[in-house]
Design a protein around this motif. Structure first.
Motif, mmCIF file in Angstrom:
data_model
loop_
_atom_site.group_PDB
_atom_site.id
_atom_site.type_symbol
_atom_site.label_atom_id
_atom_site.label_comp_id
_atom_site.label_asym_id
_atom_site.label_seq_id
_atom_site.Cartn_x
_atom_site.Cartn_y
_atom_site.Cartn_z
ATOM 1 N N LEU A 50 0.845 -1.194 0.000
ATOM 2 C CA LEU A 50 0.000 0.000 0.000
ATOM 3 C C LEU A 50 0.877 1.239 0.000
ATOM 4 O O LEU A 50 0.436 2.327 -0.334
ATOM 5 C CB LEU A 50 -0.910 0.022 1.235
ATOM 6 N N ASP A 51 2.103 1.080 0.408
ATOM 7 C CA ASP A 51 3.041 2.192 0.484
ATOM 8 C C ASP A 51 4.415 1.655 0.063
ATOM 9 O O ASP A 51 4.656 0.446 0.113
ATOM 10 C CB ASP A 51 3.099 2.720 1.931
ATOM 11 N N LEU A 84 2.486 1.179 -10.138
ATOM 12 C CA LEU A 84 1.201 1.078 -9.438
ATOM 13 C C LEU A 84 0.383 -0.124 -9.881
ATOM 14 O O LEU A 84 -0.202 -0.832 -9.055
ATOM 15 C CB LEU A 84 0.377 2.365 -9.660
ATOM 16 N N ALA A 119 -0.794 -3.319 -7.726
ATOM 17 C CA ALA A 119 -2.210 -3.673 -7.578
ATOM 18 C C ALA A 119 -2.410 -5.154 -7.896
ATOM 19 O O ALA A 119 -3.149 -5.862 -7.211
ATOM 20 C CB ALA A 119 -3.059 -2.807 -8.502
ATOM 21 N N ARG A 120 -1.740 -5.613 -8.955
ATOM 22 C CA ARG A 120 -1.902 -7.012 -9.354
ATOM 23 C C ARG A 120 -1.379 -7.946 -8.247
ATOM 24 O O ARG A 120 -2.018 -8.946 -7.907
ATOM 25 C CB ARG A 120 -1.121 -7.254 -10.650
ATOM 26 N N ARG A 148 -1.067 -7.232 -5.030
ATOM 27 C CA ARG A 148 -1.972 -7.143 -3.873
ATOM 28 C C ARG A 148 -3.163 -8.069 -4.072
ATOM 29 O O ARG A 148 -3.632 -8.731 -3.161
ATOM 30 C CB ARG A 148 -2.488 -5.704 -3.716
ATOM 31 N N ASN A 149 -3.657 -8.051 -5.334
ATOM 32 C CA ASN A 149 -4.859 -8.819 -5.622
ATOM 33 C C ASN A 149 -4.609 -10.323 -5.509
ATOM 34 O O ASN A 149 -5.451 -11.079 -5.032
ATOM 35 C CB ASN A 149 -5.348 -8.455 -7.029
ATOM 36 N N PHE A 178 -6.029 -8.695 2.934
ATOM 37 C CA PHE A 178 -6.009 -7.678 3.992
ATOM 38 C C PHE A 178 -7.171 -7.863 4.963
ATOM 39 O O PHE A 178 -8.308 -8.120 4.564
ATOM 40 C CB PHE A 178 -6.151 -6.276 3.378
ATOM 41 N N LEU A 216 -15.398 -9.104 -4.558
ATOM 42 C CA LEU A 216 -14.727 -7.998 -5.241
ATOM 43 C C LEU A 216 -13.291 -8.308 -5.713
ATOM 44 O O LEU A 216 -12.972 -8.098 -6.888
ATOM 45 C CB LEU A 216 -14.747 -6.756 -4.331
ATOM 46 N N PRO A 217 -12.400 -8.828 -4.823
ATOM 47 C CA PRO A 217 -11.039 -9.096 -5.320
ATOM 48 C C PRO A 217 -11.015 -10.143 -6.422
ATOM 49 O O PRO A 217 -10.141 -10.116 -7.295
ATOM 50 C CB PRO A 217 -10.292 -9.588 -4.070
ATOM 51 N N VAL A 253 -13.387 -10.489 -8.670
ATOM 52 C CA VAL A 253 -13.821 -9.774 -9.881
ATOM 53 C C VAL A 253 -12.628 -9.060 -10.488
ATOM 54 O O VAL A 253 -12.394 -9.118 -11.700
ATOM 55 C CB VAL A 253 -14.942 -8.754 -9.539
ATOM 56 N N TYR A 254 -11.859 -8.380 -9.635
ATOM 57 C CA TYR A 254 -10.686 -7.670 -10.129
ATOM 58 C C TYR A 254 -9.669 -8.624 -10.754
ATOM 59 O O TYR A 254 -8.900 -8.252 -11.616
ATOM 60 C CB TYR A 254 -10.015 -6.891 -8.991
ATOM 61 N N ALA A 276 -8.724 -0.212 -4.217
ATOM 62 C CA ALA A 276 -7.338 -0.220 -4.685
ATOM 63 C C ALA A 276 -6.520 -1.235 -3.908
ATOM 64 O O ALA A 276 -5.704 -1.970 -4.482
ATOM 65 C CB ALA A 276 -6.737 1.174 -4.551
ATOM 66 N N ALA A 277 -6.741 -1.324 -2.576
ATOM 67 C CA ALA A 277 -6.001 -2.264 -1.741
ATOM 68 C C ALA A 277 -6.286 -3.706 -2.145
ATOM 69 O O ALA A 277 -5.420 -4.574 -2.056
ATOM 70 C CB ALA A 277 -6.371 -2.050 -0.282
ATOM 71 N N LEU A 278 -7.500 -3.944 -2.609
ATOM 72 C CA LEU A 278 -7.866 -5.310 -3.004
ATOM 73 C C LEU A 278 -7.373 -5.650 -4.402
ATOM 74 O O LEU A 278 -7.686 -6.695 -4.944
ATOM 75 C CB LEU A 278 -9.389 -5.488 -2.944
ATOM 76 N N GLY A 279 -6.665 -4.712 -5.002
ATOM 77 C CA GLY A 279 -6.046 -5.018 -6.295
ATOM 78 C C GLY A 279 -6.771 -4.437 -7.485
ATOM 79 O O GLY A 279 -6.466 -4.804 -8.621
ATOM 80 N N GLN A 303 -10.961 0.213 -12.526
ATOM 81 C CA GLN A 303 -11.871 -0.543 -11.654
ATOM 82 C C GLN A 303 -12.213 0.251 -10.397
ATOM 83 O O GLN A 303 -13.314 0.156 -9.883
ATOM 84 C CB GLN A 303 -11.220 -1.881 -11.277
ATOM 85 N N LEU A 330 -3.235 5.310 0.086
ATOM 86 C CA LEU A 330 -3.982 4.124 0.501
ATOM 87 C C LEU A 330 -3.855 3.866 1.994
ATOM 88 O O LEU A 330 -4.860 3.680 2.696
ATOM 89 C CB LEU A 330 -3.490 2.901 -0.274
#
Lengths: 242, 794
Positions: A59-60, A79, A83-84, A86-87, A92, A111-112, A114-115, B304-307, B312, B391
Motif C-alpha cells: 500500500l506504500d 502502481l 495492484a496485481r 496485492r490482488n 487484507f 470484489l477481489p 472480480v478484479y 485499490a487495496a484489493l487489487g 476498476q 492508501l
C-alpha cells in the motif's frame, strides 16, 4: 512450519517529509516471514507498526531498502503491478473492517475475485466457501450496515481469504471489537493458520499477540526485540489454551 | 461486460439511496442534453439535410445589384433575365419566378394557394423528378393553361386522386390542365403549384420593373467564381447597350446560402448557448460527483487495496454517471421534444417540408454520443482523486474523508466556471431582450391598433381585363363597407410591414437620374392610408377625381420629398417613371415596408388604384367595431354576394402582421431566456451544493469557533462571503466570456451592444443576487451548528 521465506525485508526505511520536516517512521528493518508462519508485530502507538504493514501490503513504498515477496523484489514496482500483486498474493484484514457499504456481503467478498477476472461460476464457489469458513453464508445478501462489528470482521476475513493469497495481513483486527468478538475473530485466524495460511498481524493487545508463533517488537521505527511465541514468549499452542 | 453490468447494477442501487444527488444530476443533464438535442435537430433539418433536387450545389440564386448602392440587391426584370439567360456562358439554365396567390376554384370551398409563375427552364434549374406526369417544359408556351401541383396540395385538396393527372383544375377562374405532381419533399418557398409565367406588356417592356426572383444551374465543372465573373461581363456589355442597365451588376450566391444563409448565425448562436448549458450541467454534475467521491475515498482505497486497477476503482463513479447520463439523455429527449415546438418557427417552411423538424435517427445517435461523452467527462472527475490517493492513510482506523486543499481549490474553480458560463448566457439573453424591445419600439409608420386586413384576388377568368378586375375590387370594397360593424375600409396592393412590393427607378425634373433613384410603388384606394393611419403631411390625399383612366396625381412619402425636393414645396413637383410624368398631390408619412429591422426602401410613390395601376391581388384593410371570427362571418357573406368563388381565408390584425416581422427574434430571445434561466439555476445549485459541502466538512471547525464565542451572525457572514467571493470571481471571468460570446450575438441583435457595460452590470447583478440566495441556506445551517455535538464528534 517450512523454512521458505515468503517475505524478506532488508534495511527497509521509511521517511515522511512534510513542510521540510523529515519523520523517520521506519529505520533499518530486517525481517523474514516464512511460509505458514503466524507473525505478530507489536509495539506502542506511533512506533511504525501500521507503516510497516502498509509496506508489506504494497500500500506504500519504502524510502529505501530491499523488499522481496515470494523471492521477487517488489519495492520499486509501478502502481498497476503493485495492484496485481496485492490482488493475487495478499489478503487484507483491517481494524475498521473496510467493507464497502453499497455492496452486499457476497459482493464484498467477491470484489477481489472480480478484479482478478475470475469467471463467475468459480467466483461464486470461492465466495460461498469463504463465507462458509467464517460462518456468514446466511448473511450473504445483507449489507454491511445490517451486521454487527464481529460479523463485519468475519466478512472481511472471508474477503481476505477468498482469493487464497500467499499471506494474510491483519492490522489490529480486533481493535474495534469487544473481547468476545475479538477472541472469536482470533480463533478464526488461528484456524486459518492451522490450515496453512501465513499471517502477519499488527496488534498492541498482548492477549492476541500471544496467538502468534513469533513476535516482532517495534519501538520508534526499529525492531527492538524478536522472539518465538506470543508477546509473553509463550508458544502459540499455549496461547490457544489460554 | 458482466463487470459493467455489475457496476451499473450497483450504481442503480447506490443512486436509489442517494435520491437528492441523483435527482439534481439527472435534472441538470436532462436540461443540458435536451437543449443540445433540440438545436442539433434544427441543424440537421436546416443544414445537413440535402436539398431536394439534383446536384443542389450547382443551383444558384441571382440578384441584380446597383454599383452606387453596395449591399442593395433587387429582383430582376423580365427583359434583363432574358438577356442574362441568352448571353451567359456558365449556366446551363436560368429561370425566374413570380410568386402569386391564386384562387383554386371548382371546389366546395374555394381555396387560396401560393403559386409560382415561372419562366421556361425553371425545372431545368430545379431538376425535380415528378411523382406523376411531368414538370413544365420549355415547350409549354408563356401563360399556357397547364399546372404542376405539389404532392401536398394534391393530397390535401384532391385526396391524392390518381386520376387528377390530365384533368382540369380552376386557378383564378381559368381552367388549367394538371400535367404533373411534384414530390412532397420539393417545397419551393411554400409554393404549392407552378404555372408558366404570363408577363403583362408593361412587365415585358420596362427594363427596371423588377419582379422575378432568378435562379440558375451551373454547367458541370463551373465554379461559383467563374459564374460571377461571367455575369459581371454580361452586365458590363448590357450597360453599354441599355440605358437602364448602366451602373447595374449581378450577385450570384448558392441557393442554400441565399435562402438559408441567415439561419446559420441563428443555429450558431443557439448551438453555442445550448453547448454552454450542457457544459454548465457537466461541471455541476462533475462537482457533485467529486464531492460524493471525496466522501467515498475509503471505498476507493479499499478497492485499490484489493487489487483494483485505476479504471476498476473509479468504475462505480463512472457507472453512476453513465446511468445518470443515459437516463438524463432519455429525459433530455422529452425536453428536446418540447423545445422543438419553440424552435419550429425558426425553420423555413420549405425546409421543414423536406425534412420535418423532429427527433430523427442521427439526432438520437448524437444524443447518445453526447450522453456517453458527458458520462466520461463527469465520471472521470473522481479519477482525479486517485492521483494523490494515500492508501495506507485512508485505510487507517479513524481516517476521515476530508478534503485536501487542492481538491477544495478544484471544487471552487468548478463553481467559478459555472457562474462565468452562466453570466455569458444571462448577458446574451439581456442583449436579445433589449434588442426585441428596440425593434418593437421602431415606428413602422402605420397604425397597428384596431386595423384588420385580408388578402383578395378577383378571378381573372371572370375579370379578364384590368378594368373588370378593378371593378371587382371596388365591388368587394363596397361589400366590405356594407358590413355594419365596418367603420372604414380601403385597399392596397402590398401589405406594409409584411412585404416589399415592386420597385422602380424614377426621375425628377432638373436632376441627373441615378441608378439608386428607386422607390417602392404602391397602388391604393383613397381610403387605404387613412385606415392604416399613414398621416397626410402636406398637400392633399387622393380624391375621387384622381380615379381616372390615366391619373396624373401621386402621393410621395416625406423622406422622398426631403431628399429630392429640398428647400422646395414638393406639392406640385413632378416625378417621372419611364416616359410618364406625374404630379405630386400630397406628402404622407414614411412607412417601413419590410418591417422594423430591414431599412428597405423608404422612398414610396403611391398611385391611385385605377386601371393602369390595378394589381392582380390586394389587401383589404379596415377598421371595425368587431374583431376576428365575429367579423369574418359577415365579411365572407358580403364578399360571397359579389363573387362566390372569392375566398376570404383569414382575417388578420395589423398588429399580428407587424408582430410577425420580429417573430424570429422573439423566439430566439425566449430560447436564450430559457437557456439563461437554466444556467442561472444550475449555477445557484452549484454554489449551494459546494457551500453545503464546505459547511459539512467544516462542522467541527465551526463548532470550535462557536465554542470560542463566535456569534452566529459572524458564521453566516463568513459562509456568505465565501460564496460571494466565488461568484465574484466567476462574474469577472464571465465578463471576459461575454465579450467572446458577443461575436455570435452581434449579427442578430438590433441597435444593442452585447458588451455594453450597463447591460453586463445588470446581468452580473442578477447573478450576484442569485448567488446570495444560494449562500443563504448553507450559511443558516452553519449558524445552527451545536458546538457540543460538533466537538463530541471530534
Amino acid at each position: 512450519m517450512t523454512t521458505n521465506p515468503i517475505i524478506r525485508l532488508e534495511s527497509i526505511k521509511k521517511v515522511f517529509t512534510t513542510d521540510e520536516v523529515e519523520t523517520h517512521a521506519l529505520a533499518d528493518i530486517h525481517l523474514e516471514i516464512r511460509e505458514g508462519e503466524f507473525l505478530s508485530i507489536a509495539g506502542p502507538s506511533g512506533c511504525g507498526k501500521s507503516t510497516l504493514l502498509a509496506i508489506l501490503g504494497l500500500l506504500d513504498a519504502p524510502s529505501g531498502g530491499l523488499y522481496e515477496l515470494s523471492g521477487k523484489p517488489v519495492a520499486r514496482l509501478n502502481l498497476s503491478d503493485r495492484a496485481r500483486i496485492r490482488n493475487r498474493e495478499i489478503g487484507f484484514i483491517f481494524q475498521s473492517f473496510n467493507l464497502i457499504g453499497d455492496l452486499t456481503v457476497f459482493e464484498n467478498v467477491e470484489l477481489p475475485l472480480v478484479y482478478r477476472g475470475m469467471p463467475g461460476g468459480e467466483r461464486r464457489t470461492r465466495v460461498m466457501l469463504a463465507l462458509e469458513e467464517v460462518g456468514m453464508v446466511h448473511r450473504a445478501n445483507h449489507l454491511p450496515a445490517q451486521l454487527s462489528g464481529g460479523q463485519q470482521q468475519r466478512v472481511a476475513v472471508a474477503r481476505a481469504v477468498a482469493g487464497r493469497p500467499t499471506i494474510l495481513l491483519a492490522d489490529e483486527p480486533t481493535g474495534n471489537l469487544d473481547s468476545t468478538n475479538g477472541e472469536s475473530v482470533m480463533e478464526l485466524l488461528k484456524g486459518l493458520h492451522r490450515r496453512g495460511s501465513t499471517i502477519c498481524m499488527v496488534t498492541h493487545d498482548s492477549r492476541f499477540a500471544n496467538f502468534a508463533d513469533r513476535t516482532v517488537q517495534l519501538f520508534d521505527g526499529r525492531v527492538v526485540e524478536e522472539r518465538q511465541g506470543g508477546a509473553n514468549g509463550r508458544p502459540a499452542s499455549a496461547a490457544l489454551q489460554h | 461486460m458482466p463487470g459493467l453490468l455489475n457496476d451499473l447494477r450497483h450504481a442503480l442501487r447506490a443512486l436509489l439511496r442517494a435520491r437528492g444527488f441523483a435527482t439534481a444530476a439527472l435534472l441538470a443533464l436532462a436540461l443540458g442534453i435536451g437543449a443540445n438535442t433540440a438545436v442539433y435537430s434544427m441543424l440537421h433539418t436546416m443544414v445537413l439535410t440535402p436539398l431536394p433536387f439534383k446536384d443542389p450545389e450547382r443551383v444558384m440564386s441571382l440578384w441584380g445589384t446597383v454599383t452606387a448602392n453596395p449591399g442593395w440587391t433587387a429582383s430582376l426584370s423580365w427583359s434583363r433575365l432574358r438577356d442574362w439567360a441568352a448571353r451567359n456562358r456558365t449556366f446551363e439554365a436560368l429561370a425566374g419566378v413570380d410568386s402569386v396567390a391564386m384562387n383554386l376554384g371548382g371546389l366546395e370551398t374555394p381555396q387560396r394557394v401560393q403559386v409560382g409563375a415561372v419562366t421556361e427552364g425553371f425545372f431545368n434549374v430545379f431538376q425535380v423528378r415528378p411523382v406523376q406526369g411531368r414538370t413544365l417544359l420549355p415547350s409549354d408556351p408563356e401563360g399556357s393553361p397547364v399546372v404542376v401541383l405539389s404532392e401536398g396540395l394534391w393530397r390535401r385538396v384532391y385526396g391524392g386522386d390518381p386520376a387528377l393527372l390530365g384533368r382540369e383544375v380552376r386557378l383564378n377562374g381559368l381552367s388549367h390542365t394538371v400535367v404533373g405532381i411534384l414530390p412532397g419533399t420539393f417545397a419551393f418557398n411554400g409554393r404549392e403549384a407552378f404555372v408558366p409565367l404570363k408577363p403583362r406588356q408593361a412587365e415585358k417592356e420596362r427594363r427596371n420593373m423588377n419582379f422575378l426572383i432568378a435562379y440558375g444551374r451551373l454547367k458541370a465543372g463551373v465554379t461559383l467564381a467563374q459564374a460571377r465573373e461571367d455575369l459581371a461581363t454580361v452586365c458590363q456589355a448590357l450597360a453599354t447597350e441599355q440605358e437602364g442597365d448602366r451602373g447595374r451588376g449581378a450577385l450570384v450566391r448558392t441557393y442554400r446560402e441565399d435562402r438559408y444563409g441567415s439561419q446559420g448565425s441563428v443555429i450558431l448562436l443557439l448551438g453555442l448557448a445550448a453547448g454552454l448549458v450542457l457544459l454548465i450541467a457537466c461541471i455541476n454534475v462533475a462537482n457533485q460527483l467529486l464531492a460524493r467521491a471525496t466522501g467515498r475515498l475509503r471505498d476507493m482505497a479499499v478497492r485499490a487495496a484489493l487489487g483494483g486497477g485505476r479504471l476498476q476503482v473509479i468504475a462505480p463513479s463512472l457507472a453512476e454517471c453513465l446511468l445518470i447520463s443515459l437516463v438524463g439523455a432519455a429525459a433530455g429527449l422529452l425536453v428536446a421534444h418540447l423545445a422543438l415546438d419553440l424552435l419550429r418557427p425558426l425553420v423555413p417552411a420549405d425546409l421543414a417540408q423536406t425534412r420535418a423538424l423532429g427527433l430523427h435517427l442521427p439526432t438520437l445517435g448524437l444524443t447518445l454520443a453526447t450522453a456517453l461523452l458527458t458520462a466520461l467527462l463527469c465520471g472521470s472527475a473522481p479519477g482525479l482523486l486517485l492521483l494523490k490517493l494515500n492508501l495506507a492513510q485512508h485505510l487507517k482506523e479513524g481516517s476521515k474523508s476530508t478534503e485536501s486543499r487542492g481538491r477544495r481549490h478544484l471544487r471552487n474553480a468548478l463553481v467559478v466556471a459555472q457562474v462565468a458560463l452562466a453570466l455569458m448566457l444571462v448577458s446574451g439573453f439581456s442583449a436579445a431582450y433589449f434588442s426585441v424591445n428596440k425593434l418593437l419600439a421602431v415606428p413602422l409608420g402605420v397604425r397597428t391598433e384596431a386595423v384588420q386586413a385580408f388578402s383578395i384576388q378577383p378571378s381573372p377568368s371572370i375579370h379578364t381585363d384590368e378594368a373588370s378586375r378593378l371593378r371587382a375590387m371596388r365591388n368587394v370594397l363596397e361589400a366590405v363597407r356594407s358590413v355594419p360593424s365596418v367603420e372604414q375600409a380601403g385597399w392596397i396592393d402590398y401589405m406594409p410591414t409584411l412585404q416589399s412590393g415592386r420597385n422602380a427607378t424614377f426621375k425628377t425634373r432638373g436632376r441627373e437620374p441615378l441608378e439608386t433613384d428607386l422607390a417602392e410603388v404602391r397602388a391604393i384606394s383613397p381610403e387605404a392610408l387613412p385606415v392604416l393611419g399613414v398621416p397626410l403631411v402636406r398637400g392633399r390625399a387622393f380624391e375621387d377625381a384622381d380615379l381616372v383612366l390615366n391619373p396624373k396625381a401621386v402621393l410621395i412619402n416625406a423622406g422622398l420629398a426631403d431628399q429630392y425636393f429640398p428647400g422646395r414645396d414638393p406639392v406640385g413637383q413632378e416625378i417621372g417613371f419611364g416616359s410618364d410624368w406625374f404630379q405630386v398631390a400630397g406628402v404622407v408619412g414614411d412607412v417601413r415596408h419590410s418591417g422594423p429591422r430591414r431599412k428597405g426602401l423608404l422612398n414610396t410613390v403611391y398611385f391611385p388604384a385605377v386601371e393602369t395601376f390595378s394589381p392582380q391581388s390586394a389587401w383589404i384593410v379596415l377598421r371595425s367595431r368587431q374583431q376576428g371570427e365575429a367579423l369574418l362571418g359577415p365579411l365572407r357573406a358580403a364578399v360571397r354576394r359579389v363573387d362566390p368563388d372569392l375566398p376570404v381565408v383569414r382575417l388578420q390584425s395589423l398588429a399580428e402582421i407587424a408582430g410577425r416581422t420580429v417573430r424570429g427574434e422573439r423566439v430566439i430571445t425566449l430560447l436564450l431566456g430559457l437557456f439563461a434561466a437554466i444556467a442561472a439555476l444550475l449555477a445557484l445549485l452549484g454554489i449551494h451544493g459546494s457551500l453545503s459541502y464546505s459547511v459539512a466538512q467544516r462542522t467541527q471547525e465551526i463548532g470550535i469557533r462557536m465554542a470560542l464565542g463566535a456569534p452566529s451572525g459572524r458564521v453566516v457572514r463568513d459562509v456568505v462571503r465565501e460564496g460571494l467571493v466565488l461568484a465574484g470571481l466567476g462574474l469577472l471571468l464571465g465578463i471576459a466570456g461575454a465579450f467572446a460570446f458577443s461575436g455570435a450575438l452581434r449579427s442578430l441583435v438590433f441597435e444593442v451592444n452585447p458588451t455594453d457595460p450597463l447591460l453586463l452590470a445588470a446581468a452580473s447583478a442578477v447573478l450576484l443576487a442569485t448567488a446570495a440566495l444560494a449562500c443563504l441556506f448553507p450559511a443558516l445551517r452553519a449558524s445552527r451548528v451545536d458546538p457540543a455535538v460538533a466537538l463530541r464528534a471530534e
